[in-house]
Design a protein around this motif. Sequence first.
Motif, PDB file in Angstrom:
ATOM      1  N   MET B 181       0.931  -0.894  -0.077  1.00  0.00           N
ATOM      2  CA  MET B 181      -0.147   0.075   0.141  1.00  0.00           C
ATOM      3  C   MET B 181       0.366   1.326  -0.145  1.00  0.00           C
ATOM      4  O   MET B 181       0.644   1.882  -0.596  1.00  0.00           O
ATOM      5  N   GLY B 182       1.715   1.255   0.788  1.00  0.00           N
ATOM      6  CA  GLY B 182       2.824   2.510   1.287  1.00  0.00           C
ATOM      7  C   GLY B 182       3.638   2.801  -0.265  1.00  0.00           C
ATOM      8  O   GLY B 182       4.177   3.873  -0.919  1.00  0.00           O
ATOM      9  N   ALA B 183       3.698   1.492  -1.291  1.00  0.00           N
ATOM     10  CA  ALA B 183       4.358   1.983  -2.381  1.00  0.00           C
ATOM     11  C   ALA B 183       3.730   1.911  -3.377  1.00  0.00           C
ATOM     12  O   ALA B 183       4.459   2.920  -4.733  1.00  0.00           O
ATOM     13  N   ILE B 184       2.773   1.669  -3.300  1.00  0.00           N
ATOM     14  CA  ILE B 184       2.043   2.101  -4.645  1.00  0.00           C
ATOM     15  C   ILE B 184       1.549   3.856  -4.699  1.00  0.00           C
ATOM     16  O   ILE B 184       1.518   3.963  -5.147  1.00  0.00           O
ATOM     17  N   ILE B 185       0.961   4.190  -3.112  1.00  0.00           N
ATOM     18  CA  ILE B 185       0.243   5.302  -3.237  1.00  0.00           C
ATOM     19  C   ILE B 185       2.379   6.275  -3.819  1.00  0.00           C
ATOM     20  O   ILE B 185       2.256   7.184  -4.206  1.00  0.00           O
ATOM     21  N   VAL B 186       3.610   5.661  -3.175  1.00  0.00           N
ATOM     22  CA  VAL B 186       4.246   6.525  -3.369  1.00  0.00           C
ATOM     23  C   VAL B 186       4.920   7.040  -5.018  1.00  0.00           C
ATOM     24  O   VAL B 186       4.893   7.401  -5.661  1.00  0.00           O
ATOM     25  N   ALA B 187       4.624   5.506  -5.454  1.00  0.00           N
ATOM     26  CA  ALA B 187       5.346   5.144  -7.072  1.00  0.00           C
ATOM     27  C   ALA B 187       4.387   5.796  -7.612  1.00  0.00           C
ATOM     28  O   ALA B 187       4.778   6.131  -8.851  1.00  0.00           O
ATOM     29  N   ASN B 388      25.019   1.180  -1.382  1.00  0.00           N
ATOM     30  CA  ASN B 388      23.695   1.933  -1.445  1.00  0.00           C
ATOM     31  C   ASN B 388      24.382   2.393  -3.098  1.00  0.00           C
ATOM     32  O   ASN B 388      22.816   2.124  -4.053  1.00  0.00           O
ATOM     33  N   TYR B 389      24.660   3.330  -2.864  1.00  0.00           N
ATOM     34  CA  TYR B 389      24.851   3.727  -3.948  1.00  0.00           C
ATOM     35  C   TYR B 389      25.128   2.626  -5.736  1.00  0.00           C
ATOM     36  O   TYR B 389      24.530   3.458  -6.875  1.00  0.00           O
ATOM     37  N   TRP B 390      25.674   1.655  -5.802  1.00  0.00           N
ATOM     38  CA  TRP B 390      25.831   0.340  -6.484  1.00  0.00           C
ATOM     39  C   TRP B 390      24.150   0.022  -6.946  1.00  0.00           C
ATOM     40  O   TRP B 390      23.457   0.233  -8.255  1.00  0.00           O
ATOM     41  N   LEU B 391      23.571  -0.673  -5.928  1.00  0.00           N
ATOM     42  CA  LEU B 391      22.456  -0.177  -5.846  1.00  0.00           C
ATOM     43  C   LEU B 391      21.235   0.601  -6.514  1.00  0.00           C
ATOM     44  O   LEU B 391      20.254   0.776  -7.294  1.00  0.00           O
ATOM     45  N   THR B 392      21.569   2.154  -5.859  1.00  0.00           N
ATOM     46  CA  THR B 392      21.000   3.191  -6.125  1.00  0.00           C
ATOM     47  C   THR B 392      21.087   2.714  -7.807  1.00  0.00           C
ATOM     48  O   THR B 392      19.762   3.447  -8.896  1.00  0.00           O
ATOM     49  N   ILE B 393      22.046   3.085  -8.229  1.00  0.00           N
ATOM     50  CA  ILE B 393      22.067   3.551  -9.305  1.00  0.00           C
ATOM     51  C   ILE B 393      21.626   2.071 -10.719  1.00  0.00           C
ATOM     52  O   ILE B 393      20.862   2.532 -11.285  1.00  0.00           O
ATOM     53  N   PHE B 394      21.641   0.580 -10.205  1.00  0.00           N
ATOM     54  CA  PHE B 394      20.617  -0.047 -10.426  1.00  0.00           C
ATOM     55  C   PHE B 394      19.549  -0.071 -10.922  1.00  0.00           C
ATOM     56  O   PHE B 394      19.002   0.084 -11.592  1.00  0.00           O
ATOM     57  N   ARG B 395      18.821   1.169  -9.765  1.00  0.00           N
ATOM     58  CA  ARG B 395      17.332   0.951  -9.417  1.00  0.00           C
ATOM     59  C   ARG B 395      16.762   1.879 -10.746  1.00  0.00           C
ATOM     60  O   ARG B 395      16.134   1.662 -11.352  1.00  0.00           O
ATOM     61  N   ILE B 396      18.136   2.780 -10.235  1.00  0.00           N
ATOM     62  CA  ILE B 396      17.422   3.998 -11.312  1.00  0.00           C
ATOM     63  C   ILE B 396      18.021   3.398 -12.609  1.00  0.00           C
ATOM     64  O   ILE B 396      17.129   3.888 -14.020  1.00  0.00           O
ATOM     65  N   ARG B 397      18.678   2.895 -13.688  1.00  0.00           N
ATOM     66  CA  ARG B 397      18.926   2.449 -15.177  1.00  0.00           C
ATOM     67  C   ARG B 397      17.623   1.415 -15.149  1.00  0.00           C
ATOM     68  O   ARG B 397      17.398   1.298 -16.263  1.00  0.00           O
ATOM     69  N   TYR B 398      17.646   0.340 -14.397  1.00  0.00           N
ATOM     70  CA  TYR B 398      16.300  -0.829 -14.717  1.00  0.00           C
ATOM     71  C   TYR B 398      14.746  -1.337 -14.225  1.00  0.00           C
ATOM     72  O   TYR B 398      13.905  -1.289 -14.283  1.00  0.00           O
ATOM     73  N   ILE B 399      15.442  -0.527 -12.734  1.00  0.00           N
ATOM     74  CA  ILE B 399      13.734  -0.704 -12.781  1.00  0.00           C
ATOM     75  C   ILE B 399      13.249   1.195 -12.171  1.00  0.00           C
ATOM     76  O   ILE B 399      13.114   1.223 -11.231  1.00  0.00           O
ATOM     77  N   HIS B 400      12.743   1.140 -13.333  1.00  0.00           N
ATOM     78  CA  HIS B 400      12.508   2.650 -13.139  1.00  0.00           C
ATOM     79  C   HIS B 400      10.916   2.529 -13.323  1.00  0.00           C
ATOM     80  O   HIS B 400      10.203   3.778 -13.319  1.00  0.00           O
ATOM     81  N   ARG B 401      10.041   1.096 -14.224  1.00  0.00           N
ATOM     82  CA  ARG B 401       8.959   1.257 -14.104  1.00  0.00           C
ATOM     83  C   ARG B 401       7.908   1.360 -12.666  1.00  0.00           C
ATOM     84  O   ARG B 401       8.307   0.620 -11.744  1.00  0.00           O
ATOM     85  N   PRO B 402       7.191   2.046 -12.846  1.00  0.00           N
ATOM     86  CA  PRO B 402       6.203   2.801 -10.948  1.00  0.00           C
ATOM     87  C   PRO B 402       6.100   0.723 -10.684  1.00  0.00           C
ATOM     88  O   PRO B 402       6.016   0.485  -9.252  1.00  0.00           O
ATOM     89  N   CYS B 403       5.358   0.012 -11.115  1.00  0.00           N
ATOM     90  CA  CYS B 403       4.946  -1.666 -10.880  1.00  0.00           C
ATOM     91  C   CYS B 403       6.001  -2.292 -10.583  1.00  0.00           C
ATOM     92  O   CYS B 403       6.395  -2.751  -9.470  1.00  0.00           O
ATOM     93  N   LEU B 404       7.308  -2.176 -10.947  1.00  0.00           N
ATOM     94  CA  LEU B 404       8.570  -2.841 -11.216  1.00  0.00           C
ATOM     95  C   LEU B 404       9.311  -2.512  -9.351  1.00  0.00           C
ATOM     96  O   LEU B 404       9.168  -3.372  -8.197  1.00  0.00           O
ATOM     97  N   GLN B 405       8.859  -0.736  -9.079  1.00  0.00           N
ATOM     98  CA  GLN B 405       8.864  -0.163  -8.387  1.00  0.00           C
ATOM     99  C   GLN B 405       8.680  -1.512  -6.990  1.00  0.00           C
ATOM    100  O   GLN B 405       9.002  -1.609  -5.572  1.00  0.00           O
ATOM    101  N   VAL B 406       6.951  -1.145  -6.812  1.00  0.00           N
ATOM    102  CA  VAL B 406       6.004  -1.789  -5.965  1.00  0.00           C
ATOM    103  C   VAL B 406       6.479  -3.405  -6.281  1.00  0.00           C
ATOM    104  O   VAL B 406       6.657  -3.485  -4.629  1.00  0.00           O
ATOM    105  N   MET B 407       6.997  -3.808  -6.711  1.00  0.00           N
ATOM    106  CA  MET B 407       7.213  -5.166  -6.428  1.00  0.00           C
ATOM    107  C   MET B 407       8.296  -5.001  -5.555  1.00  0.00           C
ATOM    108  O   MET B 407       8.632  -6.366  -5.011  1.00  0.00           O
TER     109      MET B 407
END
Lengths: 293, 800
Positions: B181-187, B388-407
Amino acid sequence: MRKKERRNKGGIKLSITPLAAQSSAMVSLHLVPRLIALLLLLPGRIRSSSPVFNSLLSDLQGDPELEERCRDLLRDFGRRYESYVKCAVPSARPVRICENCHIQFEMLRVVYNNISSDQADPENCRDSLLRADRLMLVYMLFQNLEDVWDVAHCSRGYHGLSNITLRYMAKLNQSLSCFESQKNNHSELCRVCRADYKDLNEFYSIMEKNQTLCIDIEDSMNATRRLWSKDFNCSFPREETVPVIAVSSFMLFLPIIFYLSSFLHSEQKKRRLIHPKRAKSNNSLMNIQDKHS
Amino acid sequence: MANITKKVSWSSRGDEPAPAGEGTPLLNGAGGAARSYSRQFSGSGIFQIGRLSTVDLEEDPAPEEESAISRPKEIPHNEKLLSLKYESLDYDNSENQLFLEEERRMSYMGFRCLEISRWVVCALIGILTGLIACFIDIVVENLAGLKYKVIKENIEKFTEAGGLSISLILWAFLNSVIVMMGAIIVAFFEPIAAGSGIPQIKCYLNGVKIPRVVRLKTLVVKVCGVICSVAGGLAVGKEGPMIHSGAVVAAGVSQGRSTSLKKDFKIFEYFRRDTEKRDFVSAGAAAGVSAAFGAPVGGVLFSLEEGASFWNQMLTWRIFFASMISTFTLNFFLSIYHNKTGELSNPGLINFGRFDSDSVEYNLYEIPLFICMGALGGLLGALFNVLNYWLTIFRIRYIHRPCLQVMEAMLVAAVTATVSFAMIYFSDDCQPLGEDQAENYPLQLFCADGEYNSMATAFFNTPERSVRSLFHNPPGSYNPPTLGVFTLTYFFLACWTYGLTVSAGVFIPSLLIGAAWGRLFGIMLAHITPYGSIWADPGKYALIGAAAQLGGIVRMTLSLTVILVEATGNVTYGFPIMLVLMTAKIVGDYFVEGLYDIHIKLQSVPFLHWEAPATSHALTAREVMSSPVTCFNRVEKVGTIVDVLSNTSTNHNGFPVVTRVMDDDEPGKICGLILRSQLIVLLKHKVFVERTRSRLNQRKLQLKDFRDAYPRFPPIQSIHVSQDERECMMDLTEFMNPTPYTVTQETSLPRVFKLFRALGLRHLVVVDSENRVVGLVTRKDLARYHLGKHGLEELQLAQT
């Protein structure tokens, strides 16, 4: 830390007496003392010339200021104190202090209350027994015992054997006798006595919630639980390791799949670079103008 | 390099709708940049930037050879970029004639009232922030309590009957659902509300306008999001979001209206400009810190440390007032909630508990130990940040769709529950249940009756309760292996969690990690020293460890020291905490920057640090500035203005007004500076020379009209200008800032930088010896220089 808290608790509970005593102690250090000191020291001074020091102390014992009435109270306090301590020390392990000694403690409390409530005339026993000196021995002695009583929560359970306590005792005895009967076969014991023990445990939990526990009950329950869990080894065994590991590793596997798939299938986000137009350092104003035109 | 063109082709199709849909490209687009591209480029590469939604980008004919140079290059996202999305705040006051007139009209009483209303606004900020903190606290407590109760009952049932894996699944499921629920409203509704919000507020206080960061919607999403993520059992805290919430409250209250709700209370109209708003936002951030940690002074210092680029000393006292009010409000309402109405000694959201005077003693010989712990904290913090830096770069590059982020958020929640459960399940550390030890949800599991699983105190609890029990539980409450395993697990969980698309802070997890290894350290000390048990109080070392870890991760200095001192209510530890934080910062900075700075960089924000890069004195304004500049005449044709404003390739925001632009494009002499927002208001009200002449009774434009349009000035497209009107003329003299700051071309970069930092400038006009405009320096021109490993590096501008 814990010690301190207890002391604090005691201080709050005994609200009237200690506060009065403390404040008077303060006073006695600063204001009253002159008079008392004079009264005490005058005879001392006179006798200080006497060569034998011992006699001085013995003479002070017969201090004329301590009335006979107070002396009686003090003697009474001493006797009851003695009987309470005599009762309490043997009840230390296993803890039965509340059950065995609550009568003695009540009696001690009564005499102490008598002392502390005696404040009729200026020469009353409260002042002369409780706060005449820096040590305040009578007060301290009683205070310590009351702290012990308080920490033990004796006042909760044994103000007259309450109904709940009696029921608890019955259940406890039932469990213990069951333990006794099955003593030789532990696995059998766990099976047979589980119902009794569970009943006892649940009843104890209720009492715990209602805050009707005193140290005696806590201790007996602790001992029983130790018997059950440690000696007879009847706690729940850890026997579902395989399913828990299976579910856990499945869960841990999910993110790996997720990240791999998003790495392989998701499009990588690209940033479009923008080249700002700048005048280079060697560019003269003419160059800028040329470009602008 | 060869495959760049190939990548261009598909990524241009996939990625473009997102940024284009974010809003009007004009206002949110290129910040204060007034870079002027010559007309000859329009139609080629650069021009396409504005029309991001066009799919046929690549098919555009690009015949001129210039287009080859300016064709947008595409690279994967990295930290060495500056985004065009961010603008500067207009902190500098425009002293135009309207302003002077208004000032003249204002009476002495008017100024007094203004001053009083500033205080009223601060009081309101404090009260509302305190209320929000109170709300979050109560809701989290109840929601988490409910969740843990359900799971506890379930576990108890299945311990006896068998089938504990079902409890595990239940726990993971509950966590995932709440976090979802939290992730959906944010994403889906407000992505800017993700994370702790401290980097964003830091940027705002630095003078960068982050789009949508101080809107009401952001506040609502933030508050709901943080409740969900904390109650969902993630390794997060609610303190960072509290600071963001305070800032939003401040920005909202000071304006006396809500643009989102379309409600105008007609109050505080004077404060509707960036200068005032930013000052109030710093008060709001301070109030947020103060509510979160019960640290009013720490809050003021936080605002000072993070936002001190332009700071008014008068402000300090007012901000302190807001902080105090916020703590007071929180205490008051929490006292009502806890049925002790009027008892105001309840500290902030995170209550570290009081350290008793017995255990606070420390000795001279412990100082080296503290410093060692600081160094360890710095190392661990640096490791945390790098991961966290590497993880964030990965997230920005590959996990940028809202539904992926919620997942992803759901997965993290489920894994957190699983790991916690496994830890508790396999832990053999049983401790007797103390009488005065307030374990909220003691789990017995396989322990003997009357004992509880000590791992469960750490895992089966909200993070801040765990921190408290690590600080205050008596020695012997935790076995060393338990603490070691807990530290390790929680370190990776927290590192993995930060940067998810949920609103959540990193303060509490850092404190928790630090407290765990600090306590472990204390226990070890007690073991190896003969008289150790006397002075090596585990609680004390837990506190020092927590400070070291937090310092190693966020690298705050002064404010963090004061916050920790205030939160523990203990000045005695001031010196050790300061030492520890210093060491942690020095050691950590050797490896990598602080977490917030990393995230600011990764968001490509043009952030101005405290100082200009050290080796930049050789750079002069001429090299830094953008040139040539689009200028306007004092009396300019409406058509020209509209064309310039609607030119999507040049999202300029400030335009120097010059005496006269000659046809041969020789730069004119400067006589003022006008902003895009002002021009838009002027166009909207059609303040044309011809009209003023024809209709004499027309109302004169006032400063109020500019304020009414603030802060969401309409985009130029929404303003209709007819063909006839295009031929009209507009007199800018009255509205422009007649005295903009200027520098000569030879001014060095540090000098320019200082002007920007100290005055909060947005545009700085570069002139030649005859006062003719040759260039314009904006924030992005300065922020692109930074000191890298190989000397001075230049960041690239990018469309994000």
